[in-house]
Design a protein around this motif. Sequence first.
Motif, PDB file in Angstrom:
ATOM      1  N   VAL A 247       0.852  -1.195   0.000  1.00 24.35           N
ATOM      2  CA  VAL A 247       0.000   0.000   0.000  1.00 24.35           C
ATOM      3  C   VAL A 247       0.886   1.244   0.000  1.00 24.35           C
ATOM      4  CG1 VAL A 247      -1.721   1.299   1.315  1.00 24.35           C
ATOM      5  CG2 VAL A 247      -1.849  -1.211   1.208  1.00 24.35           C
ATOM      6  N   HIS A 248       0.502   2.226  -0.807  1.00 22.86           N
ATOM      7  CA  HIS A 248       1.214   3.509  -0.831  1.00 22.86           C
ATOM      8  C   HIS A 248       0.785   4.323   0.389  1.00 22.86           C
ATOM      9  CE1 HIS A 248       3.088   7.154  -2.411  1.00 22.86           C
ATOM     10  NE2 HIS A 248       1.954   7.799  -2.101  1.00 22.86           N
ATOM     11  N   VAL A 249       1.736   4.797   1.173  1.00 25.61           N
ATOM     12  CA  VAL A 249       1.437   5.518   2.411  1.00 25.61           C
ATOM     13  C   VAL A 249       2.153   6.856   2.414  1.00 25.61           C
ATOM     14  CG1 VAL A 249       1.665   5.534   4.932  1.00 25.61           C
ATOM     15  CG2 VAL A 249       1.101   3.400   3.740  1.00 25.61           C
ATOM     16  N   GLU A 250       1.376   7.918   2.696  1.00 22.84           N
ATOM     17  CA  GLU A 250       1.949   9.256   2.896  1.00 22.84           C
ATOM     18  C   GLU A 250       1.410   9.834   4.195  1.00 22.84           C
ATOM     19  OE1 GLU A 250       2.266  12.052  -0.454  1.00 22.84           O
ATOM     20  OE2 GLU A 250       1.360  10.490  -1.684  1.00 22.84           O
ATOM     21  N   VAL A 251       2.260  10.577   4.876  1.00 27.00           N
ATOM     22  CA  VAL A 251       1.874  11.233   6.125  1.00 27.00           C
ATOM     23  C   VAL A 251       2.303  12.688   6.047  1.00 27.00           C
ATOM     24  CG1 VAL A 251       2.131  11.268   8.640  1.00 27.00           C
ATOM     25  CG2 VAL A 251       2.186   9.078   7.411  1.00 27.00           C
ATOM     26  N   LEU A 252       1.398  13.603   6.393  1.00 29.77           N
ATOM     27  CA  LEU A 252       1.688  15.034   6.415  1.00 29.77           C
ATOM     28  C   LEU A 252       1.307  15.575   7.787  1.00 29.77           C
ATOM     29  CD1 LEU A 252       2.530  17.629   4.875  1.00 29.77           C
ATOM     30  CD2 LEU A 252       0.112  17.911   4.253  1.00 29.77           C
ATOM     31  N   VAL A 253       2.274  16.198   8.480  1.00 31.95           N
ATOM     32  CA  VAL A 253       2.024  16.715   9.828  1.00 31.95           C
ATOM     33  C   VAL A 253       2.446  18.177   9.906  1.00 31.95           C
ATOM     34  CG1 VAL A 253       2.319  14.466  10.918  1.00 31.95           C
ATOM     35  CG2 VAL A 253       4.300  15.986  10.660  1.00 31.95           C
ATOM     36  N   GLU A 254       2.013  18.848  10.965  1.00 30.80           N
ATOM     37  CA  GLU A 254       2.414  20.216  11.237  1.00 30.80           C
ATOM     38  C   GLU A 254       3.894  20.240  11.651  1.00 30.80           C
ATOM     39  OE1 GLU A 254       1.423  23.396  11.198  1.00 30.80           O
ATOM     40  OE2 GLU A 254       3.219  23.988  12.312  1.00 30.80           O
ATOM     41  N   ALA A 255       4.633  21.221  11.096  1.00 27.42           N
ATOM     42  CA  ALA A 255       6.070  21.299  11.393  1.00 27.42           C
ATOM     43  C   ALA A 255       6.360  21.862  12.772  1.00 27.42           C
ATOM     44  CB  ALA A 255       6.759  22.161  10.329  1.00 27.42           C
ATOM     45  N   GLY A 256       5.483  22.720  13.277  1.00 26.39           N
ATOM     46  CA  GLY A 256       5.773  23.368  14.560  1.00 26.39           C
ATOM     47  C   GLY A 256       4.589  23.420  15.482  1.00 26.39           C
ATOM     48  N   PRO A 257       4.117  22.278  15.991  1.00 31.09           N
ATOM     49  CA  PRO A 257       2.981  22.319  16.916  1.00 31.09           C
ATOM     50  C   PRO A 257       3.328  23.121  18.168  1.00 31.09           C
ATOM     51  CG  PRO A 257       4.001  20.143  16.920  1.00 31.09           C
ATOM     52  CD  PRO A 257       4.615  20.917  15.783  1.00 31.09           C
ATOM     53  N   VAL A 258       2.312  23.696  18.760  1.00 27.52           N
ATOM     54  CA  VAL A 258       2.520  24.535  19.944  1.00 27.52           C
ATOM     55  C   VAL A 258       3.226  23.738  21.044  1.00 27.52           C
ATOM     56  CG1 VAL A 258       1.367  25.846  21.762  1.00 27.52           C
ATOM     57  CG2 VAL A 258       0.513  25.922  19.407  1.00 27.52           C
ATOM     58  N   GLY A 259       4.290  24.294  21.572  1.00 26.02           N
ATOM     59  CA  GLY A 259       5.049  23.633  22.635  1.00 26.02           C
ATOM     60  C   GLY A 259       6.161  22.749  22.116  1.00 26.02           C
ATOM     61  N   GLY A 260       6.171  22.447  20.804  1.00 27.91           N
ATOM     62  CA  GLY A 260       7.202  21.585  20.240  1.00 27.91           C
ATOM     63  C   GLY A 260       6.632  20.254  19.791  1.00 27.91           C
ATOM     64  N   THR A 261       7.422  19.555  19.001  1.00 27.40           N
ATOM     65  CA  THR A 261       6.999  18.247  18.499  1.00 27.40           C
ATOM     66  C   THR A 261       7.354  17.163  19.516  1.00 27.40           C
ATOM     67  OG1 THR A 261       7.405  18.972  16.221  1.00 27.40           O
ATOM     68  CG2 THR A 261       7.262  16.599  16.614  1.00 27.40           C
ATOM     69  N   PRO A 262       6.399  16.315  19.872  1.00 30.84           N
ATOM     70  CA  PRO A 262       6.709  15.238  20.827  1.00 30.84           C
ATOM     71  C   PRO A 262       7.870  14.368  20.329  1.00 30.84           C
ATOM     72  CG  PRO A 262       4.342  15.431  20.506  1.00 30.84           C
ATOM     73  CD  PRO A 262       4.984  16.321  19.483  1.00 30.84           C
ATOM     74  N   GLU A 263       8.742  13.975  21.241  1.00 28.31           N
ATOM     75  CA  GLU A 263       9.916  13.181  20.871  1.00 28.31           C
ATOM     76  C   GLU A 263       9.534  11.901  20.140  1.00 28.31           C
ATOM     77  OE1 GLU A 263      12.151  12.519  24.403  1.00 28.31           O
ATOM     78  OE2 GLU A 263      13.455  14.260  24.055  1.00 28.31           O
ATOM     79  N   ARG A 264       8.440  11.291  20.581  1.00 30.58           N
ATOM     80  CA  ARG A 264       8.056  10.019  19.962  1.00 30.58           C
ATOM     81  C   ARG A 264       7.700  10.183  18.490  1.00 30.58           C
ATOM     82  NH1 ARG A 264       3.304   7.803  23.348  1.00 30.58           N
ATOM     83  NH2 ARG A 264       2.885  10.026  23.510  1.00 30.58           N
ATOM     84  N   THR A 265       7.315  11.394  18.118  1.00 36.72           N
ATOM     85  CA  THR A 265       6.976  11.635  16.715  1.00 36.72           C
ATOM     86  C   THR A 265       8.147  11.287  15.814  1.00 36.72           C
ATOM     87  OG1 THR A 265       5.448  13.403  17.314  1.00 36.72           O
ATOM     88  CG2 THR A 265       6.263  13.392  15.064  1.00 36.72           C
ATOM     89  N   ASP A 266       9.349  11.720  16.220  1.00 29.92           N
ATOM     90  CA  ASP A 266      10.520  11.463  15.379  1.00 29.92           C
ATOM     91  C   ASP A 266      10.769   9.973  15.228  1.00 29.92           C
ATOM     92  OD1 ASP A 266      12.739  12.159  13.827  1.00 29.92           O
ATOM     93  OD2 ASP A 266      14.069  12.000  15.560  1.00 29.92           O
ATOM     94  N   ASP A 267      10.691   9.250  16.313  1.00 31.59           N
ATOM     95  CA  ASP A 267      10.926   7.812  16.237  1.00 31.59           C
ATOM     96  C   ASP A 267       9.914   7.141  15.295  1.00 31.59           C
ATOM     97  OD1 ASP A 267      12.972   8.116  18.052  1.00 31.59           O
ATOM     98  OD2 ASP A 267      11.705   7.631  19.781  1.00 31.59           O
ATOM     99  N   LEU A 268       8.650   7.514  15.459  1.00 35.39           N
ATOM    100  CA  LEU A 268       7.598   6.846  14.694  1.00 35.39           C
ATOM    101  C   LEU A 268       7.645   7.216  13.216  1.00 35.39           C
ATOM    102  CD1 LEU A 268       4.700   7.262  17.278  1.00 35.39           C
ATOM    103  CD2 LEU A 268       6.120   5.240  16.872  1.00 35.39           C
ATOM    104  N   LEU A 269       7.821   8.505  12.928  1.00 41.82           N
ATOM    105  CA  LEU A 269       7.848   8.918  11.526  1.00 41.82           C
ATOM    106  C   LEU A 269       9.123   8.460  10.825  1.00 41.82           C
ATOM    107  CD1 LEU A 269       6.236  12.471  11.644  1.00 41.82           C
ATOM    108  CD2 LEU A 269       5.171  10.256  11.129  1.00 41.82           C
ATOM    109  N   THR A 270      10.228   8.422  11.545  1.00 43.09           N
ATOM    110  CA  THR A 270      11.464   7.901  10.957  1.00 43.09           C
ATOM    111  C   THR A 270      11.312   6.415  10.623  1.00 43.09           C
ATOM    112  OG1 THR A 270      12.794   9.529  12.155  1.00 43.09           O
ATOM    113  CG2 THR A 270      13.932   7.574  11.338  1.00 43.09           C
ATOM    114  N   ARG A 271      10.623   5.711  11.492  1.00 42.64           N
ATOM    115  CA  ARG A 271      10.337   4.292  11.199  1.00 42.64           C
ATOM    116  C   ARG A 271       9.528   4.156   9.920  1.00 42.64           C
ATOM    117  NH1 ARG A 271       7.264   1.729  16.096  1.00 42.64           N
ATOM    118  NH2 ARG A 271       6.439   0.502  14.345  1.00 42.64           N
ATOM    119  N   LEU A 272       8.510   4.993   9.790  1.00 41.72           N
ATOM    120  CA  LEU A 272       7.650   4.903   8.601  1.00 41.72           C
ATOM    121  C   LEU A 272       8.427   5.255   7.332  1.00 41.72           C
ATOM    122  CD1 LEU A 272       4.287   6.394   9.922  1.00 41.72           C
ATOM    123  CD2 LEU A 272       4.758   4.022   9.282  1.00 41.72           C
TER     124      LEU A 272
END
Length: 609
Positions: A247-272
Amino acid sequence: MSGATSQSSHTATPVGRACPVAAETALPSATDHPGTTAFDPPPGPRITAVYPNPTTDGNVGEYFVLETPPATRLDNWTITDGHTTAEFPNVTVSDPVAVTMDPDETAAMTDLAVIELEGYVRLAADGDRLTLQDGDTVVDTISYGRARTATVWHRNASSPDGSSAVQDGSGVGTTDPADGGWWPRGAPCFPVTSYDGSAATAFVLPDSPDVVLERIDSAEDRILVAGYTFVSPDVTDALEAALERGVHVEVLVEAGPVGGTPERTDDLLTRLEAAGAEVDALGGSGARYRYHHPKYAVVDESVLVATENWKPSGLGGTSSRGWSVVVEEPALAADLKAVFRADADGWDVSPWTEHRDTATFVEDDSPMASFPETHEPQELTVDEVELLLAPDNAEGRLVELLEGANESIIIKQASIRGDDLSVLEATVDAAERGVEVRVLLDSSWYLEADNRELVLRLEEWAADDDLPLEARLVDEDDHFGKIHAKGLVVNGETAVVGSINWNENSLRNNREVALVLHGEAAGSYYETVFEADWDGDDDGVVVPLELLGAVGAGLVAAAVLGWHHLTVAGNRETEIPEDERIYFSSRAVPHSRALRRCPRQPSSRRGRR
């Protein structure tokens, strides 16, 4: 409206449109060539757009767009702001051109052909008046006000064009300069689009998070995920499994959410990304949207639209009360795919692998409570579905829906904020027509004070004018952690589900996505959930309006509906959406919600505005 059929129809309706006509963009359901419009040469020369405040140092690359009749020679033309004058080169043009002092910089900002002025004239970012002349004859004049960074002025269609300037015979052209409106550079502007007869699955959170995973697991071709934040291990696992299925998968998220990007975001999106997904972040200086804030997925020929973020406490079902829906409608899926494509392909989008090098990551501590499934998902038929987008069209359409109410309105929001908020004014207007209105707001510690003030204000309006309007703060409930829904039901048969918070920032500056679900089945489902939340737990511990009267007029004396949290992030003036902050357990403060109903307190008459 019609019942569900296997062959649905769809229409694009230009209602509630907030953007300039020149910025309009078509969806696939309205054209075979979305996002493109054939050039119709004007009868006379005219300036159709001005970009005076780009994101470059010193506004280098600023430009205006000139449209002319075919084969127009510019060898005797000038442009002046009344202080300095620049000359056009000796060229002949037929198509729209970008005119600039800095052609190399401008070429990176537009797909139009670029021509360079000779001499000197600058486009003032705080407003200017530009006059276009052919020799001594004025052929066009435009005027614009202060420009926000990275916004383009578009000429109003009703403004007189260059031909009227030439034809007036005075030799000095038009007396009134053309006016226009602003729109973010490169941002699409889609109309409201509707679709008849669709099968849907209505569900709420935290009751039924499995619906989200089951939908992803069903994908055979594509999954497009759009969100504000992404912190969901379960969704990550499901997307990885989809990638393994091809399956073709794309993810688009906000670059600068208020307060900063949660650390887990990097781990999860890097995995994807490592697994083959395309992952991007939208934002940065002068970005098209203050926040990329939608919560939706396009899964093959269906769409999932939610009020909740892609995180455990949201779509994961460990905290928030949210409303969500899956709609089986190929045309809707195609249109929402076009929205995703327009947003993901914008100039302000970076691959996650690049964005993560400059992103600010913070620890987060999402609630991980467990709640029973009180309200099961319901498969139903929706008579008609409308796709609403902010800032494109949502505000106008929501006001129309509220203006059309003749029986009841129920509203469930984390908070409601903003001076002269159109949707709130339309709600009070409906109550003045006799429509029964109920408003249920969250009482989390970071929202409680402001929400109390608003409830008090509404209570006083209702008491003073004998309006059928009630408002409450929800208290602790065994069925969810907090209200994060952005829900609306009109007349019991029109439900709105999506990411739109009731504040000006969400309606006018963010990218938001919502669906309007027409039909008694959808209205009844969400209304039933609302009734249960309105009544609270068995002990009836719902914060009463009347008690709020005792909070005192002193609170009301403050700017009750005003903004309270204005910050500056880079050059993006931001209103902090409290319900979207990243909160930490160490920052939590004791909060008492044990407020009980008490007798009504007398209140003085108070104006609405």
